[in-house]
Design an enzyme around this catalytic site. Structure first.
Site, short mmCIF file in Angstrom:
data_model
loop_
_atom_site.label_atom_id
_atom_site.label_comp_id
_atom_site.label_asym_id
_atom_site.label_seq_id
_atom_site.Cartn_x
_atom_site.Cartn_y
_atom_site.Cartn_z
N ASP A 148 0.86 -1.19 0.00
CA ASP A 148 0.00 0.00 0.00
C ASP A 148 0.89 1.23 0.00
OD1 ASP A 148 -2.24 1.87 0.49
OD2 ASP A 148 -3.33 0.09 1.14
N ASP A 169 4.60 1.19 -5.47
CA ASP A 169 3.80 0.80 -6.62
C ASP A 169 3.85 -0.72 -6.83
OD1 ASP A 169 2.64 0.45 -9.14
OD2 ASP A 169 3.55 2.26 -9.97
N ASP A 177 -9.63 0.97 -5.84
CA ASP A 177 -10.32 2.20 -6.24
C ASP A 177 -11.10 1.93 -7.53
OD1 ASP A 177 -11.03 4.80 -7.08
OD2 ASP A 177 -9.25 5.66 -6.14
N LYS A 229 -15.71 7.52 -12.64
CA LYS A 229 -15.95 8.34 -13.83
C LYS A 229 -15.37 7.67 -15.07
CE LYS A 229 -15.99 12.69 -11.27
NZ LYS A 229 -15.36 14.03 -11.09
N ASP A 279 -17.30 -3.64 -4.28
CA ASP A 279 -18.71 -3.35 -4.05
C ASP A 279 -19.21 -2.35 -5.08
OD1 ASP A 279 -17.32 -1.12 -3.18
OD2 ASP A 279 -18.56 -0.79 -1.40
N THR A 304 -14.89 -6.67 6.62
CA THR A 304 -14.29 -5.49 7.22
C THR A 304 -15.35 -4.47 7.64
OG1 THR A 304 -14.09 -4.30 5.12
CG2 THR A 304 -12.28 -5.79 5.73
N ARG A 305 -14.94 -3.52 8.45
CA ARG A 305 -15.84 -2.45 8.88
C ARG A 305 -16.32 -1.65 7.68
NH1 ARG A 305 -13.11 1.73 12.84
NH2 ARG A 305 -11.77 1.82 11.01
N PHE A 306 -15.40 -1.37 6.75
CA PHE A 306 -15.76 -0.64 5.54
C PHE A 306 -16.81 -1.40 4.74
CE2 PHE A 306 -14.99 -0.41 0.94
CZ PHE A 306 -15.24 0.92 0.68
N GLU A 307 -16.59 -2.70 4.59
CA GLU A 307 -17.53 -3.52 3.84
C GLU A 307 -18.88 -3.58 4.54
OE1 GLU A 307 -17.90 -8.08 2.05
OE2 GLU A 307 -16.09 -7.44 3.10
#
Length: 254
Positions: A110, A137, A160, A164, A196, A233-236
């Site tokens: 990361d 990278d 990510d 757009k 998602d 995960t919490r985000f999920e």
């Protein structure tokens, strides 16, 4: 009596490295061509605890992706099979997977400095010897620093989506990336993606299905159920609460 506050990270003069003993700001420098990147570094605050972990642990468990050497994963992980995780956020899921499966090494990549410090802290607290944190990278890591057939799996969770249309070229899961990553995976290794974002999931399924180096682990094609080894995960969880649908894709290197 109130708890003592953590000592603040000392101010540094302009131009000095943020963490002299920690991850470099741009480890590959100008050694490699400029190209469209699939990631965008996030500038957010490093807590004192994360900064302390970066200063103390980076020299042991961290590495900069400078593209100047080939990594010996066997030596780095004591002979364990190694899975590459690209983009680990704050590292909670990575630490849990490492704890649940100590027989597998995780090379976690990361560019988010707070997340790097957080994963190092979690690994130390849990006594995880099977995690290494890479800064930079992932394309340079794959192309310049890993030997052919070095990996026993690759995980790309919630990259990510670049929603757009004009940014779709920045998405990581593209035919060119799949061609590169296939050369670094042993036959039978699994590339596991999760997202998602419905349009990105559709693109992932399309390009993976069309790529000759991969085959779907789902016999009839399509998306796979979330495997038990991938933590929620919490985000999920927040996304699921909002009605988001998460798609897992598991494709085997042929």
């Amino acid at each position: 009596m109130s708890e003592p506050r953590e000592t603040a990270v000392p101010h540094r003069p302009k131009g000095e490295p943020r963490f002299p003993e920690g991850p470099a700001p741009d480890p590959a420098g100008s050694h490699f061509e400029r190209r469209i990147r699939s990631f965008q570094p996030r500038r957010s605050r490093v807590t004192p605890g994360q900064g302390d972990a970066l200063r103390r642990l980076w020299g042991t468990w961290g590495l900069d992706i400078d593209g100047q050497r080939t990594l010996d994963l066997g030596e780095m992980f004591g002979g364990l099979p190694v899975v590459l995780e690209i983009g680990f956020g704050m590292g909670e899921a990575t630490a849990q997977m490492a704890a649940d499966d100590p027989s597998t090494g995780i090379l976690a990549v990361d560019v988010h400095t707070p997340g790097q410090g957080n994963l190092l802290s979690l690994a130390e607290k849990a006594g995880l010897g099977n995690v290494r944190v890479a800064n930079g990278d992932a394309i340079i890591l794959l192309r310049e620093m890993l030997a052919p057939d070095a990996l026993d799996g690759v995980r790309v969770y919630f990259p990510d989506p670049w929603p757009k249309k004009r940014h779709h070229k920045r998405r990581l899961i593209q035919p060119e990336f799949l061609g590169l990553v296939a050369t670094r995976m042993r036959p039978g290794a699994v590339l596991h993606c999760a997202t998602d974002w419905e349009p990105y999931a559709e693109q992932m399924l399309e390009v993976l299905t069309a790529h000759p180096a991969f085959e779907n682990t789902v016999p009839d094609g399509g998306y796979a159920p979330r495997p038990g080894f991938r933590p929620l995960t919490r985000f999920e969880g927040q996304g699921l609460d909002k009605g988001h649908v998460v798609h897992d894709l598991l494709f085997r290197r042929v």
